[in-house]
Enzyme design. Sequence first.
Site, PDB file in Angstrom:
ATOM      1  N   GLU A  13     -13.054   4.038  11.713  1.00 19.86           N
ATOM      2  CA  GLU A  13     -12.786   2.899  12.597  1.00 19.86           C
ATOM      3  C   GLU A  13     -12.819   1.640  11.741  1.00 19.86           C
ATOM      4  OE1 GLU A  13     -11.887   0.273  15.150  1.00 19.86           O
ATOM      5  OE2 GLU A  13     -11.961   2.337  15.906  1.00 19.86           O
ATOM      6  N   ASP A  65      -3.494   2.131  19.151  1.00 19.72           N
ATOM      7  CA  ASP A  65      -2.839   0.904  19.604  1.00 19.72           C
ATOM      8  C   ASP A  65      -1.321   1.108  19.579  1.00 19.72           C
ATOM      9  OD1 ASP A  65      -1.833  -1.714  19.951  1.00 19.72           O
ATOM     10  OD2 ASP A  65      -3.534  -2.597  18.896  1.00 19.72           O
ATOM     11  N   LYS A  90       4.793  -5.079  20.819  1.00 17.20           N
ATOM     12  CA  LYS A  90       5.638  -6.236  20.531  1.00 17.20           C
ATOM     13  C   LYS A  90       6.747  -5.879  19.557  1.00 17.20           C
ATOM     14  CE  LYS A  90       2.427 -10.082  21.326  1.00 17.20           C
ATOM     15  NZ  LYS A  90       1.801 -11.284  20.714  1.00 17.20           N
ATOM     16  N   ASP A 119      -1.699   7.593  26.392  1.00 10.06           N
ATOM     17  CA  ASP A 119      -1.211   7.334  27.751  1.00 10.06           C
ATOM     18  C   ASP A 119       0.115   6.593  27.716  1.00 10.06           C
ATOM     19  OD1 ASP A 119      -2.736   5.029  26.697  1.00 10.06           O
ATOM     20  OD2 ASP A 119      -2.129   4.085  28.579  1.00 10.06           O
ATOM     21  N   GLU A 153     -13.145   8.029  25.592  1.00  8.13           N
ATOM     22  CA  GLU A 153     -13.481   7.057  26.636  1.00  8.13           C
ATOM     23  C   GLU A 153     -12.233   6.626  27.404  1.00  8.13           C
ATOM     24  OE1 GLU A 153     -16.645   6.322  23.403  1.00  8.13           O
ATOM     25  OE2 GLU A 153     -14.492   6.647  23.439  1.00  8.13           O
TER      26      GLU A 153
END
Length: 217
Positions: free
Chosen positions: A69, A121, A125, A157, A196
């Site tokens: 991370e 992510d 854009k 998703d 999560e």
Amino acid sequence: MRARKRKHGAERLAAAGEVLCYDKAAIYEDPQIPFDENRPLCLEIGCGKGKFSCDMSVAHPSANFYAMEKVEDVMVCAVEKAMAITGGAPKNLRFIIGDAKELTEWFPEKTFSCIFLNFSDPWPKKGYYKRRLTYRAFLEIYKKLLKDDGILRLKTDNVGLFDFSLEEFEAAGFEIVKMSRDLHASEFNKGNIMTEYETNFSSQGMPINFAEVKIKK
């Protein structure tokens, strides 16, 4: 969205030093060195608050897991989650604060049996597509790090990111082994460990896109 600043973050990371890795050179020399036993190696890129890697390490004690991370304030939550596991932090789980671009500085070629990309992510854009972790430049890095029979697993998703990823897999020389646009309703959901984000999205009835790919022979 910026991660919320954690109070005493540096001190909290230091307190969890047993599960954090900092020595690139030592790990590059021997990726098994942080673990108590040599086992097949897996990597989660963008582990967030750590639920997936913590749960995977407990559910699969026959594998060793690295969780990377890049945001330190998020990593605070991940390492503390690991330290709070009953019986202590799993001996087969270690964390790295770093960017996916640095992976070949941490690990030699053909290190991993499996790489996980969970709810990365989507960078929606215009012009930001090269930042996506399934952009072909990143996929070339993963190809170097995967064993010959290694697999890459993606969950998201975001339909746009998923469609983009399928095209990039093809361009980078990966073949699809498994795929579903509704993982939880598919045959591939057995044994699925949720993140999560996944728990939240699925509770809202949102379908989860899933793909497992490997390098074409």
